[in-house]
Design a protein around this motif. Structure first.
Motif, PDB file in Angstrom:
ATOM      1  N   GLU A  23     -11.550   7.876  -9.648  1.00  0.00           N
ATOM      2  CA  GLU A  23     -11.008   6.680  -8.994  1.00  0.00           C
ATOM      3  C   GLU A  23     -12.092   5.951  -8.204  1.00  0.00           C
ATOM      4  O   GLU A  23     -12.143   4.717  -8.187  1.00  0.00           O
ATOM      5  N   MET A  24     -12.988   6.716  -7.580  1.00  0.00           N
ATOM      6  CA  MET A  24     -14.068   6.111  -6.805  1.00  0.00           C
ATOM      7  C   MET A  24     -15.133   5.485  -7.707  1.00  0.00           C
ATOM      8  O   MET A  24     -15.896   4.626  -7.270  1.00  0.00           O
ATOM      9  N   ASP A  25     -15.188   5.912  -8.967  1.00  0.00           N
ATOM     10  CA  ASP A  25     -16.156   5.351  -9.914  1.00  0.00           C
ATOM     11  C   ASP A  25     -15.694   4.025 -10.507  1.00  0.00           C
ATOM     12  O   ASP A  25     -16.468   3.344 -11.190  1.00  0.00           O
ATOM     13  N   ARG A  26     -14.413   3.673 -10.294  1.00  0.00           N
ATOM     14  CA  ARG A  26     -13.878   2.403 -10.772  1.00  0.00           C
ATOM     15  C   ARG A  26     -13.758   1.434  -9.597  1.00  0.00           C
ATOM     16  O   ARG A  26     -14.025   1.783  -8.453  1.00  0.00           O
ATOM     17  N   CYS A  71       0.347  -2.096 -11.594  1.00  0.00           N
ATOM     18  CA  CYS A  71      -0.793  -2.489 -10.761  1.00  0.00           C
ATOM     19  C   CYS A  71      -0.932  -1.464  -9.639  1.00  0.00           C
ATOM     20  O   CYS A  71      -0.186  -1.492  -8.657  1.00  0.00           O
ATOM     21  N   ARG A  72      -1.851  -0.542  -9.813  1.00  0.00           N
ATOM     22  CA  ARG A  72      -2.106   0.495  -8.799  1.00  0.00           C
ATOM     23  C   ARG A  72      -3.616   0.595  -8.605  1.00  0.00           C
ATOM     24  O   ARG A  72      -4.290   1.394  -9.257  1.00  0.00           O
ATOM     25  N   ILE A  73      -4.139  -0.224  -7.735  1.00  0.00           N
ATOM     26  CA  ILE A  73      -5.573  -0.245  -7.456  1.00  0.00           C
ATOM     27  C   ILE A  73      -5.899   0.923  -6.531  1.00  0.00           C
ATOM     28  O   ILE A  73      -5.315   1.033  -5.445  1.00  0.00           O
ATOM     29  N   PRO A  74      -6.778   1.833  -6.946  1.00  0.00           N
ATOM     30  CA  PRO A  74      -7.050   3.013  -6.118  1.00  0.00           C
ATOM     31  C   PRO A  74      -7.553   2.644  -4.718  1.00  0.00           C
ATOM     32  O   PRO A  74      -8.340   1.718  -4.551  1.00  0.00           O
ATOM     33  N   VAL A  75      -7.077   3.399  -3.742  1.00  0.00           N
ATOM     34  CA  VAL A  75      -7.526   3.265  -2.356  1.00  0.00           C
ATOM     35  C   VAL A  75      -8.058   4.626  -1.937  1.00  0.00           C
ATOM     36  O   VAL A  75      -7.481   5.665  -2.288  1.00  0.00           O
ATOM     37  N   THR A  97      -4.209   6.375 -13.412  1.00  0.00           N
ATOM     38  CA  THR A  97      -2.897   5.809 -13.751  1.00  0.00           C
ATOM     39  C   THR A  97      -1.996   5.703 -12.529  1.00  0.00           C
ATOM     40  O   THR A  97      -1.307   4.691 -12.338  1.00  0.00           O
ATOM     41  N   HIS A  98      -1.987   6.740 -11.687  1.00  0.00           N
ATOM     42  CA  HIS A  98      -1.157   6.735 -10.485  1.00  0.00           C
ATOM     43  C   HIS A  98      -1.913   7.437  -9.358  1.00  0.00           C
ATOM     44  O   HIS A  98      -1.632   8.601  -9.040  1.00  0.00           O
ATOM     45  N   PRO A  99      -2.886   6.741  -8.733  1.00  0.00           N
ATOM     46  CA  PRO A  99      -3.621   7.330  -7.613  1.00  0.00           C
ATOM     47  C   PRO A  99      -2.682   7.689  -6.462  1.00  0.00           C
ATOM     48  O   PRO A  99      -1.647   7.029  -6.266  1.00  0.00           O
ATOM     49  N   PHE A 139       0.863  -1.167   0.000  1.00  0.00           N
ATOM     50  CA  PHE A 139       0.000   0.000   0.000  1.00  0.00           C
ATOM     51  C   PHE A 139       0.908   1.228   0.000  1.00  0.00           C
ATOM     52  O   PHE A 139       1.661   1.443   0.951  1.00  0.00           O
ATOM     53  N   ASP A 140       0.849   1.998  -1.072  1.00  0.00           N
ATOM     54  CA  ASP A 140       1.693   3.187  -1.195  1.00  0.00           C
ATOM     55  C   ASP A 140       0.834   4.442  -1.228  1.00  0.00           C
ATOM     56  O   ASP A 140      -0.290   4.431  -1.747  1.00  0.00           O
ATOM     57  N   TYR A 141       1.401   5.519  -0.697  1.00  0.00           N
ATOM     58  CA  TYR A 141       0.748   6.821  -0.752  1.00  0.00           C
ATOM     59  C   TYR A 141       1.794   7.876  -1.064  1.00  0.00           C
ATOM     60  O   TYR A 141       2.900   7.853  -0.505  1.00  0.00           O
ATOM     61  N   ASP A 142       1.445   8.802  -1.967  1.00  0.00           N
ATOM     62  CA  ASP A 142       2.365   9.891  -2.317  1.00  0.00           C
ATOM     63  C   ASP A 142       1.539  11.044  -2.881  1.00  0.00           C
ATOM     64  O   ASP A 142       0.892  10.902  -3.912  1.00  0.00           O
TER      65      ASP A 142
END
Length: 221
Positions: free
Chosen positions: A212-215, A164-168, A150-152, A137-140
């Motif tokens: 991102e929330m719509d996907r 592979c960057r699944i939005p959180v 592409t890069h949440p 789990f990454d955050y930036d």
């Protein structure tokens, strides 16, 4: 908004409870916190961040380097490594790296499953269909890094796949991260030690974009 001190204390709390439950195998490290100007870094005591040297490295070698350099908060009994690093700017969350790096192979346990059946920490990996998968789990929120979908800012990466960057929906706190790892990969141990591993969850505010929330994404309430 959660502060660096609150996250530091959360790491101390989850580490202490994992140790008390007996599901780690020694070598645990409490977090460190250092300040430089308006930047606060919560890292791993006595260890330098070597993440930049681990890119494009075969997973088995990566796990070995992490273990050799003790670049982890604690090591689970089956060889899985847990890593939690946070950066705050002006006492607001800026970046985090939360990693679960399982043992590169479960074959030693699967080939002699009868030796481990009585220990709940191993039950989930004794099935020969199970393969190890690294979880990050990454955050930036650095300017110029975020790109919608592409890069949440906050995302989940499975298996070291580059894209592979699944939005959180938000940054992830240590207690939520460790509970997720235990519930997903050490479920029997989590249930058996529920009285000891009873986390008090804290949460960051949501900051995912509408697109991102719509996907398909991970949402935490």
């Amino acid at each position: 908004m959660l502060t660096a001190t609150e996250i530091y204390n959360d790491i101390v709390n989850v580490t202490t409870k994992v140790i008390s439950a007996g599901i780690s195998s020694g070598g645990e490290k409490m977090p460190s916190m250092k300040h430089e100007g308006n930047i606060s870094e919560i890292g791993i005591s006595g260890v330098k961040d070597i993440a930049s040297a681990l890119k494009n490295m075969p997973y088995e070698e990566l796990h070995s380097v992490l273990e050799t350099h003790k670049f982890f908060n604690f090591r689970l009994a089956d060889g899985g490594l847990i890593q939690m690093i946070y950066l705050f700017k002006d006492d607001k969350i800026w970046k985090h790296k939360l990693g679960y790096f399982p043992s590169p192979t479960f074959e030693p346990y699967q080939n002699e499953a009868e030796l481990y059946m009585e220990d709940c920490i191993y039950l989930e990996i004794l099935d020969k269909r199970v393969l190890p998968v690294a979880i990050r789990f990454d955050y930036d929120c650095t300017d110029g890094v975020h790109s919608d979908l592409t890069h949440p800012k906050s995302h989940l990466t499975l298996g070291q796949y580059k894209n592979c960057r699944i939005p959180v929906c938000s940054p992830i706190t240590p207690s939520l991260f460790i509970e997720f790892i235990l519930r997903s990969f050490y479920n029997t141990a989590l249930i058996n030690f529920s009285e000891t591993i009873n986390f008090n969850f804290i949460r960051f505010d949501q900051n995912a974009t509408q697109k991102e929330m719509d996907r398909i994404h991970i949402r935490i309430r």
